[in-house]
Design a protein around this motif. Sequence first.
Motif, PDB file in Angstrom:
ATOM      1  N   ARG A  72      13.661  -5.964 -39.236  1.00 43.11           N
ATOM      2  CA  ARG A  72      13.320  -5.393 -40.411  1.00 43.11           C
ATOM      3  C   ARG A  72      12.523  -6.043 -41.565  1.00 43.11           C
ATOM      4  NH1 ARG A  72      12.577  -0.379 -39.367  1.00 43.11           N
ATOM      5  NH2 ARG A  72      12.978   0.046 -41.581  1.00 43.11           N
ATOM      6  N   ARG A  73      12.479  -7.427 -41.252  1.00 46.25           N
ATOM      7  CA  ARG A  73      11.750  -8.219 -42.346  1.00 46.25           C
ATOM      8  C   ARG A  73      10.926  -9.166 -41.566  1.00 46.25           C
ATOM      9  NH1 ARG A  73      14.405  -5.161 -44.593  1.00 46.25           N
ATOM     10  NH2 ARG A  73      15.413  -5.344 -46.668  1.00 46.25           N
ATOM     11  N   ILE A  74       9.673  -9.265 -41.878  1.00 45.22           N
ATOM     12  CA  ILE A  74       8.785 -10.163 -41.180  1.00 45.22           C
ATOM     13  C   ILE A  74       8.242 -11.250 -42.479  1.00 45.22           C
ATOM     14  CG2 ILE A  74       6.626 -10.313 -39.936  1.00 45.22           C
ATOM     15  CD1 ILE A  74       6.656  -7.276 -39.746  1.00 45.22           C
ATOM     16  N   ALA A  75       8.288 -12.643 -41.996  1.00 45.48           N
ATOM     17  CA  ALA A  75       7.587 -13.568 -42.696  1.00 45.48           C
ATOM     18  C   ALA A  75       6.614 -14.064 -41.739  1.00 45.48           C
ATOM     19  CB  ALA A  75       8.467 -14.382 -43.298  1.00 45.48           C
ATOM     20  N   THR A  76       5.374 -14.493 -42.282  1.00 49.28           N
ATOM     21  CA  THR A  76       4.470 -15.099 -41.560  1.00 49.28           C
ATOM     22  C   THR A  76       3.449 -16.161 -42.391  1.00 49.28           C
ATOM     23  OG1 THR A  76       2.541 -14.913 -40.238  1.00 49.28           O
ATOM     24  CG2 THR A  76       2.602 -13.266 -42.169  1.00 49.28           C
ATOM     25  N   SER A  77       3.163 -17.410 -41.498  1.00 48.75           N
ATOM     26  CA  SER A  77       1.895 -18.279 -42.043  1.00 48.75           C
ATOM     27  C   SER A  77       0.956 -17.464 -42.592  1.00 48.75           C
ATOM     28  CB  SER A  77       1.661 -19.217 -41.106  1.00 48.75           C
ATOM     29  OG  SER A  77       0.472 -19.457 -41.310  1.00 48.75           O
ATOM     30  N   ASP A  78       0.303 -18.019 -43.421  1.00 49.97           N
ATOM     31  CA  ASP A  78      -0.998 -17.257 -43.983  1.00 49.97           C
ATOM     32  C   ASP A  78      -2.243 -17.456 -43.182  1.00 49.97           C
ATOM     33  OD1 ASP A  78      -1.519 -20.162 -44.380  1.00 49.97           O
ATOM     34  OD2 ASP A  78      -1.772 -19.747 -46.647  1.00 49.97           O
ATOM     35  N   ALA A  79      -2.160 -18.278 -41.894  1.00 51.19           N
ATOM     36  CA  ALA A  79      -3.255 -18.354 -41.165  1.00 51.19           C
ATOM     37  C   ALA A  79      -3.475 -17.049 -40.526  1.00 51.19           C
ATOM     38  CB  ALA A  79      -2.993 -19.391 -39.869  1.00 51.19           C
ATOM     39  N   SER A  89      20.016 -13.814 -46.796  1.00 51.83           N
ATOM     40  CA  SER A  89      19.692 -12.151 -46.743  1.00 51.83           C
ATOM     41  C   SER A  89      20.546 -11.549 -45.763  1.00 51.83           C
ATOM     42  CB  SER A  89      18.442 -11.956 -46.545  1.00 51.83           C
ATOM     43  OG  SER A  89      18.059 -12.100 -45.271  1.00 51.83           O
ATOM     44  N   ARG A  90      21.111 -12.369 -44.795  1.00 50.41           N
ATOM     45  CA  ARG A  90      21.736 -11.849 -43.465  1.00 50.41           C
ATOM     46  C   ARG A  90      20.982 -10.483 -42.811  1.00 50.41           C
ATOM     47  NH1 ARG A  90      27.956 -12.943 -45.330  1.00 50.41           N
ATOM     48  NH2 ARG A  90      27.318 -14.958 -46.567  1.00 50.41           N
TER      49      ARG A  90
END
Length: 312
Positions: free
Chosen positions: A192-199, A245-246
């Motif tokens: 449900r959560r996405i974190a990504t490099s800015d590339a 955040s779990r």
Amino acid sequence: MTDTAVFAAGAVVWRLVEDKLRVLLIHRTKYRDVTLPKGKVDPGEMLAQTAVREVHEETGIRVSLGVPVGVSRYWMRPKRQKVVHYWAAEATDDAIRASTFVPNGEIAAIEWVSLKKARARLSYPVDVEILENFARLVDDGVLHTFPIIALRHAKALSRADWDGEDAARPLTERGMRQAKAIVGPLRAFGVRRIATSDAARCRETVAPLERRLGRVAKVTRRISQDAWEAGEADVRAVVGHRVRSRKPAVLCSHRPVLPTILAELALATGTVRGSYVDSASALDVAGFSVVHLSATNPGSGIISIETHTPKV
């Protein structure tokens, strides 16, 4: 499917009824047996997709996958083996209320029973073995889990074929297909959560998942290759936030950064680091490793790691 094996996937689906654990069994119409929900891989599917699709098709219940609980192997006929991968999967109250199950030509009935009754009612020893693996999770108190997924970006243009800044390198056509192909498997784990490099190559990799989930990724330089090469990355902060955040999450980054992401996950959970951490970070393009953590006590260590690679 190969000349010698048929691959399938399923789940030990569980719920708590007045704080008592119950698992889901299916009664098959044609075979007149009692078994766990499972089914064969469809063309283009990855195993995790197959597991959640088959659970829904056979029981009407939509689930997200938890910890893997084993692989069963048995011979269907001479020289043809069936290989079935299983996960634990919680059936939430909302999912059960939304169930679309009715008796049909394939499944005559579904039944929620205790572990003891399930052991007695399952028709096949291979299913009982999977159930015993699941029971050990219960005994260890690690039934409630959440995943943090380390994802390598999909196939990008090579540096030799790109004249601009490295961070702006886009995905190739194959990379775009890979980005679409991993949406189903990632959703199978309840992301449900996405974190990504800015590339650009990372942002393009998670774009199909963003659209499917209706969510916007957190774009950060902290897990980018440029920051890592400059000694300015802050992987620990990103990983620590996700562990606290779990919530099921995916972190999309680069080959040189992935070992640090896996190492920080081990450190953040008090896990003794071993060769499995290095193996889990050695991902092909668009490959991902699912790190399963206890939802009640993440600091108790990594419960399981599994790695998936799309065949695109």
